[in-house]
Design an enzyme around this catalytic site. Structure first.
Site, PDB file in Angstrom:
ATOM      1  N   ASP A  11     -11.198   2.597   3.663  1.00 40.93           N
ATOM      2  CA  ASP A  11     -11.489   1.155   3.625  1.00 40.93           C
ATOM      3  C   ASP A  11     -12.979   0.885   3.406  1.00 40.93           C
ATOM      4  O   ASP A  11     -13.369  -0.216   3.016  1.00 40.93           O
ATOM      5  CB  ASP A  11     -11.122   0.531   4.982  1.00 40.93           C
ATOM      6  CG  ASP A  11      -9.790  -0.203   4.987  1.00 40.93           C
ATOM      7  OD1 ASP A  11      -9.354  -0.636   3.910  1.00 40.93           O
ATOM      8  OD2 ASP A  11      -9.211  -0.353   6.081  1.00 40.93           O
TER       9      ASP A  11
ATOM     10  N   GLN B 106      -4.636  -1.596   9.610  1.00 41.17           N
ATOM     11  CA  GLN B 106      -4.583  -2.909   8.978  1.00 41.17           C
ATOM     12  C   GLN B 106      -5.174  -3.959   9.916  1.00 41.17           C
ATOM     13  O   GLN B 106      -4.840  -4.025  11.091  1.00 41.17           O
ATOM     14  CB  GLN B 106      -3.118  -3.253   8.624  1.00 41.17           C
ATOM     15  CG  GLN B 106      -2.941  -4.521   7.806  1.00 41.17           C
ATOM     16  CD  GLN B 106      -3.546  -4.417   6.400  1.00 41.17           C
ATOM     17  OE1 GLN B 106      -3.657  -3.346   5.823  1.00 41.17           O
ATOM     18  NE2 GLN B 106      -3.951  -5.566   5.856  1.00 41.17           N
TER      19      GLN B 106
ATOM     20  N   LYS C 100       0.857  -1.205   0.000  1.00 41.76           N
ATOM     21  CA  LYS C 100       0.000   0.000   0.000  1.00 41.76           C
ATOM     22  C   LYS C 100       0.888   1.249   0.000  1.00 41.76           C
ATOM     23  O   LYS C 100       0.637   2.207  -0.726  1.00 41.76           O
ATOM     24  CB  LYS C 100      -0.924  -0.004   1.225  1.00 41.76           C
ATOM     25  CG  LYS C 100      -2.044  -1.027   1.131  1.00 41.76           C
ATOM     26  CD  LYS C 100      -2.853  -1.140   2.424  1.00 41.76           C
ATOM     27  CE  LYS C 100      -3.843  -2.292   2.299  1.00 41.76           C
ATOM     28  NZ  LYS C 100      -4.638  -2.556   3.505  1.00 41.76           N
TER      29      LYS C 100
HETATM   30  N1  GUN Z   1      -6.911  -6.907   6.212  1.00 46.65           N
HETATM   31  C1  GUN Z   1      -7.217  -7.640   5.119  1.00 46.65           C
HETATM   32  N2  GUN Z   1      -7.782  -6.874   4.156  1.00 46.65           N
HETATM   33  C2  GUN Z   1      -7.831  -5.619   4.663  1.00 46.65           C
HETATM   34  C3  GUN Z   1      -8.319  -4.396   4.134  1.00 46.65           C
HETATM   35  O1  GUN Z   1      -8.832  -4.297   3.008  1.00 46.65           O
HETATM   36  N3  GUN Z   1      -8.203  -3.306   4.972  1.00 46.65           N
HETATM   37  C4  GUN Z   1      -7.675  -3.390   6.226  1.00 46.65           C
HETATM   38  N4  GUN Z   1      -7.631  -2.281   6.970  1.00 46.65           N
HETATM   39  N5  GUN Z   1      -7.225  -4.533   6.736  1.00 46.65           N
HETATM   40  C5  GUN Z   1      -7.298  -5.635   5.948  1.00 46.65           C
END
Ligand code: GUN
Length: 320
Positions: free
Chosen positions: A145, A122, A78
């Protein structure tokens, strides 16, 4: 906001895989994410350039608590995507024993930070932290998100001024750009998580482009799952279990979208593991009409939609 139903219609080349199974020659199309992501990046660069003329640089903050190796990879990717696009990236890595109060305090600070337009923590977070409190604390205007109840609610009723969740919306865009029709088709989703299964069902049952589907959701308590998955015109799998979907669970000619990303031990790989999806790719690709690879399918779409949401958040903050 970037939405599949507003996206310029572009079809991407579909790569054909040829297999010889006994005497039957079978073909599956490969639904790849990279070319789609690149086209979206091009569009994003223009929007980022327009913002820069107004003195705005979109900023994404990512908080990671603990040192889960899988999460660490996602967070790095990311960060890289953000930097490659010329956006501001702030990654905060906290030790696994960070208190819930400290994390919530940090979210408050980032909610108030004018240089940060998108903010996420995350998942998963360590057990002593309540993920619901974390999600609720993030300002809905910065919740790129799409996990905050305000954004989940807006998605459910079809409002367009929230944020759509990255993986489900990424899958919608991926299917649209590959010309996969969803209207009137039976989509079976395996998995009922808040991140993928539930929002995927909500998006595909909506009225409109890349939607209008008849949706069934299967999960760990579903009885006789194969009898349901075999009815799918489009099968979307997010069970978090390597090679969960076998060929006998798939209808001939179905479209198969694999959301899984599992590490399985592999002594022949320098890393000691390899990545596999939730679908037994080799067997299922002989039966499906089209299938996503792992990696190279859904994962990149999740990241690119996160960037789209962050740029949208910056435009909205500017009133653009
Ligand atoms: N863990 C797995 N997929 C995601 C996501 O799309 N966003 C976040 N914040 N955590 C994750």
């Amino acid at each position: 906001m970037f939405r599949a139903r507003e996206a310029p219609f572009r079809k991407f080349k579909i790569i054909h895989l040829h297999f010889l199974s006994g005497t039957i020659h079978m073909t599956a199309k490969l639904i790849e994410g990279n070319a789609v992501a690149e086209a979206i990046r091009k569009d994003l660069r223009e929007r980022i350039s327009d913002l820069s003329k107004k003195g705005v640089r979109p900023g994404l903050a990512v908080i990671m608590v603990g040192d889960d190796p899988g999460s660490a990879v996602y967070v790095r990717m990311k960060e890289k995507e953000c930097i490659d696009l010329g956006m501001r990236s702030k990654t905060i890595r906290l030790p696994a024993d960070t208190s819930e109060a400290k994390l919530l305090g940090l979210i408050d600070e980032l909610n108030a930070d004018k240089l940060i337009h998108g903010l996420l923590v995350q998942m998963p977070v360590p057990k002593h932290i309540d993920p619901r409190k974390v999600i609720m604390r993030i300002s809905p205007e910065k919740d790129v998100d799409g996990f905050h109840p305000v954004n989940v609610g807006k998605m459910l009723i079809g409002e367009t001024d929230g944020f759509l969740p990255c993986t489900p919306h990424g899958i919608q865009v991926l299917m649209e750009r590959h010309g996969i029709e969803t209207s009137g088709r039976h989509v079976v989703i395996c998995g009922r998580s808040n991140i993928v299964g539930k929002p995927m069902a909500a998006l595909l049952m909506q009225k409109g482009k890349c939607a209008d589907a008849t949706v069934t959701v299967c999960h760990s308590r579903t009885r006789d799952m194969p009898s349901i998955t075999r009815q799918a015109d489009i099968l979307i799998v997010a069970m978090g279990a390597p090679n969960f979907i076998k060929a006998d669970m798939v209808k001939e000619g179905a479209v198969v979208i694999d959301v899984g990303m599992n590490r399985v031990a592999d002594d022949t790989s320098p890393k000691g593991y390899r990545l596999v999806g939730d679908v037994d790719f080799e067997a299922v690709s002989k039966k499906a009409s089209a299938i996503t690879p792992v990696p190279g399918g859904v994962g990149i779409m999740t990241r690119i939609i996160l960037m789209v949401n962050t740029v949208t958040a910056a435009e909205r903050a500017k009133g653009g």
